[in-house]
Design a protein around this motif. Structure first.
Motif, short mmCIF file in Angstrom:
data_model
loop_
_atom_site.label_atom_id
_atom_site.label_comp_id
_atom_site.label_asym_id
_atom_site.label_seq_id
_atom_site.Cartn_x
_atom_site.Cartn_y
_atom_site.Cartn_z
N ARG A 1 0.80 -1.36 -0.23
CA ARG A 1 0.06 -0.04 -0.17
C ARG A 1 0.81 1.22 0.25
NH1 ARG A 1 -4.38 -2.15 4.49
NH2 ARG A 1 -5.06 -3.75 3.25
N THR A 2 2.13 1.08 0.43
CA THR A 2 3.10 2.35 0.43
C THR A 2 4.08 1.76 -0.32
OG1 THR A 2 4.29 1.35 2.31
CG2 THR A 2 2.46 2.86 2.80
N MET A 3 4.85 3.01 -0.88
CA MET A 3 6.16 2.92 -1.73
C MET A 3 7.30 1.82 -0.95
SD MET A 3 5.63 3.84 -4.66
CE MET A 3 4.05 4.54 -5.43
N SER A 4 7.42 2.22 0.34
CA SER A 4 8.30 1.38 1.21
C SER A 4 7.90 -0.17 0.99
CB SER A 4 8.64 1.66 2.44
OG SER A 4 7.50 1.47 3.13
N GLU A 5 6.67 -0.30 1.12
CA GLU A 5 6.22 -1.87 0.98
C GLU A 5 6.21 -2.30 -0.47
OE1 GLU A 5 2.60 -1.85 4.83
OE2 GLU A 5 2.11 -1.91 2.37
N PHE A 6 6.14 -1.48 -1.36
CA PHE A 6 6.31 -1.90 -2.69
C PHE A 6 7.60 -2.22 -2.99
CE2 PHE A 6 5.23 0.19 -7.24
CZ PHE A 6 4.55 -1.11 -7.75
N LYS A 7 8.66 -1.61 -2.54
CA LYS A 7 9.90 -1.82 -2.98
C LYS A 7 10.58 -3.06 -2.46
CE LYS A 7 11.33 2.40 -1.62
NZ LYS A 7 11.86 3.68 -1.25
N LYS A 8 9.98 -3.37 -1.07
CA LYS A 8 10.18 -4.58 -0.25
C LYS A 8 9.67 -5.57 -1.32
CE LYS A 8 10.68 -2.47 4.07
NZ LYS A 8 10.16 -2.32 5.50
N ALA A 9 8.28 -5.65 -1.38
CA ALA A 9 7.52 -6.70 -2.16
C ALA A 9 8.26 -7.05 -3.47
CB ALA A 9 6.04 -6.30 -2.38
N ALA A 10 8.58 -5.99 -4.38
CA ALA A 10 9.03 -6.22 -5.42
C ALA A 10 10.62 -6.96 -5.70
CB ALA A 10 9.60 -4.59 -6.26
N ALA A 11 11.17 -6.64 -4.56
CA ALA A 11 12.70 -7.41 -4.53
C ALA A 11 12.28 -8.75 -3.80
CB ALA A 11 13.49 -6.78 -3.36
N LYS A 12 11.25 -8.98 -3.24
CA LYS A 12 11.00 -10.45 -2.55
C LYS A 12 10.54 -11.44 -3.76
CE LYS A 12 9.37 -12.42 1.58
NZ LYS A 12 8.67 -12.11 2.99
N LEU A 13 9.65 -10.67 -4.47
CA LEU A 13 8.84 -11.39 -5.71
C LEU A 13 9.96 -11.81 -6.97
CD1 LEU A 13 5.59 -9.72 -5.54
CD2 LEU A 13 5.67 -11.92 -5.09
N THR A 14 11.08 -10.84 -6.80
CA THR A 14 12.02 -11.16 -8.04
C THR A 14 12.71 -12.48 -8.00
OG1 THR A 14 11.95 -8.74 -8.27
CG2 THR A 14 13.92 -10.05 -9.21
N VAL A 15 12.73 -13.32 -9.01
CA VAL A 15 13.44 -14.46 -9.27
C VAL A 15 14.48 -14.29 -10.04
CG1 VAL A 15 13.33 -16.69 -9.33
CG2 VAL A 15 11.49 -15.44 -8.21
N ARG A 16 15.76 -14.50 -9.63
CA ARG A 16 16.88 -14.47 -10.79
C ARG A 16 17.15 -15.96 -11.46
NH1 ARG A 16 19.96 -9.90 -12.75
NH2 ARG A 16 20.29 -8.36 -11.12
#
Length: 446
Positions: free
Chosen positions: A177-192
């Motif tokens: 819901r917030t940009m700080s949550e957004f950045k954390k979720a984006a990193a966690k969902l990223t699979v290399r």
């Protein structure tokens, strides 16, 4: 589909004439002295071209003609703004009476030039209270400097599609819901996958992706593009700096611009079965309400949901907002049947049953308060998320400008440089951007 991406043909005669919005002689003037109860044929130009869309607008015309048996509507489909502009500049008997545009960017030009007539006198004469009928954001993008030369004809709202299966796999309980949550979720969902590639990216922030033009996400900050004198003020707004800081942090959190761009190059076409969200390459995705119908039709192989896009942490109370745009309808200045034309515009934009039926048929967001509350609307809760985004008091549309969407293009070009790391002095670059936008506006006015 998003209507601004539909290709349209240009009549040969009009293209050859080379008549554009600027630098042309004054066109012929129409008339509002006609009797709308007398037999008349109206020429109606619109841009819908997909068979289902054309069928829906033709059914709308049939409903109108049953209510107004004296008015015959001759519809021409698949018409671009460029064609409309050329025809209205040329004037004459072949120009349209009622016109529909798929972009709000040109409203400022239509109102300022007088190419589309002021609709306020018609609303006053027929008792239509626009403020009680249409959400304020939609009225804002259909007017310019006090002239209401268009009315909204369905809307597009932008939110965030997310892959529920990927969220569960990553242990994320709800959309950020917030940009700080957004950045954390984006990193966690990223699979290399290996050193410089991916199986999946949490959120692709790069501005060249599909609907990711910078104005869409920037709406979450609630920017004010122009001051009271119409001067560009991007360099003076702290929100601008926070916006670019956040998008750069989103990029860095997922591996950097070069790797993300390399991965983006593997994505299929936005409207194809190889769309990156549909194929699982994106866990979160900025898009409009039409995407839901396309995901259903494609039988997506994962569970998906829709939520508003996140907002800056210091504006957490605005969560639910989003970027809003839509189709607009107006009356050509050259029409000699403006009262009859108003009956068609009023029916298409303000008749509740018509707006509901049309919204259901082409899966766009209804554009009146009454239609948004109708029990006959598509009940899919994911689709209705976009209704709430539209109605949110903090949602934003792009402000109309006398030179159309030129300032949006300039912002986009600047944003490409920022994300690629070529803009070393952001404040200096933004001031130069403001100067460019102001110069373009002055040139358009002269």
């Amino acid at each position: 589909m998003p209507r601004w991406r539909i290709r349209a043909r240009v009549p040969v005669a009009l293209a050859a004439a080379g008549l554009f919005l600027s630098g042309c002689a004054n066109p012929s003037t129409g008339s509002a002295d006609d009797d709308p109860t007398k037999p008349v044929t109206l020429k109606f130009w619109h841009g819908w071209s997909a068979p289902s869309e054309v069928e829906a607008i033709n059914e709308s015309i049939d409903r109108f003609e049953k209510l107004h048996p004296n008015i015959t509507v001759k519809a021409t489909e698949n018409v671009t703004d460029a064609t409309i502009n050329q025809a209205l500049r040329a004037g004459g008997g072949e120009s349209p009476d009622v016109v529909v545009s798929f972009t709000t960017n040109n409203v400022g030009q239509y109102c300022d030039s007088g190419m589309w007539v002021d609709l306020d006198p018609f609303m006053k004469k027929t008792g239509l209270d626009k403020k009680k009928t249409f959400p304020k954001t939609l009225l804002d993008y259909t007017s310019y400097e006090g002239t209401q030369c268009a009315l909204p004809l369905l809307a597009d709202a932008f939110g965030m599609y997310y892959n529920k299966d990927a969220f569960e796999e990553a242990g994320i309980a709800r959309p950020p819901r917030t940009m700080s949550e957004f950045k954390k979720a984006a990193a966690k969902l990223t699979v290399r996958r290996g050193k410089d590639s991916y199986e999946r990216v949490g959120f692709m922030p790069n501005f060249r992706l599909y609907q990711n033009s910078p104005d869409r996400l920037f709406a979450q900050w609630g920017p004010r593009y122009f001051d009271a004198e119409g001067k560009s003020r991007l360099a003076d707004d702290p929100k601008t700096y926070d916006y670019f800081k956040t998008t750069n942090e989103l990029i860095d959190a997922q591996g950097g611009y070069a790797d993300l761009e390399k991965f983006r190059a593997t994505f299929g076409d936005e409207m194809s079965s190889q769309n990156a969200f549909l194929t699982g390459k994106l866990a979160m995705h900025l898009d409009g309400e039409w995407r839901g119908l396309m995901l259903k039709d494609a039988k997506a192989k994962f569970d998906w949901g829709v939520a508003p896009l996140p907002v800056p942490d210091d504006q957490a109370d605005t969560y639910g907002r989003g970027f809003v745009t839509g189709t607009v309808a107006g009356i050509a200045h050259s029409s000699r049947h403006q009262n009859a034309a108003w009956e068609l515009v009023r029916f298409l934009t303000a008749d509740t049953d018509q707006v509901v039926d049309f919204a259901n048929a082409i899966h766009n967001v209804p554009s009146t308060y009454a239609a948004l509350k109708s029990p006959r609307l598509d009940a899919d809760p994911r689709f209705r998320t976009f209704f709430r985004i539209l109605e949110n008091e903090h949602s934003r549309a792009m402000p109309p400008s006398t030179n159309g969407g030129a300032y949006i293009v300039s912002l986009g070009d600047f944003a490409y440089s920022v994300e690629a790391g070529r803009e070393k002095d952001l404040r200096k670059g933004l001031r130069e951007l403001d100067d460019q936008i102001d110069a373009d506006n002055v040139q358009a006015e002269n």
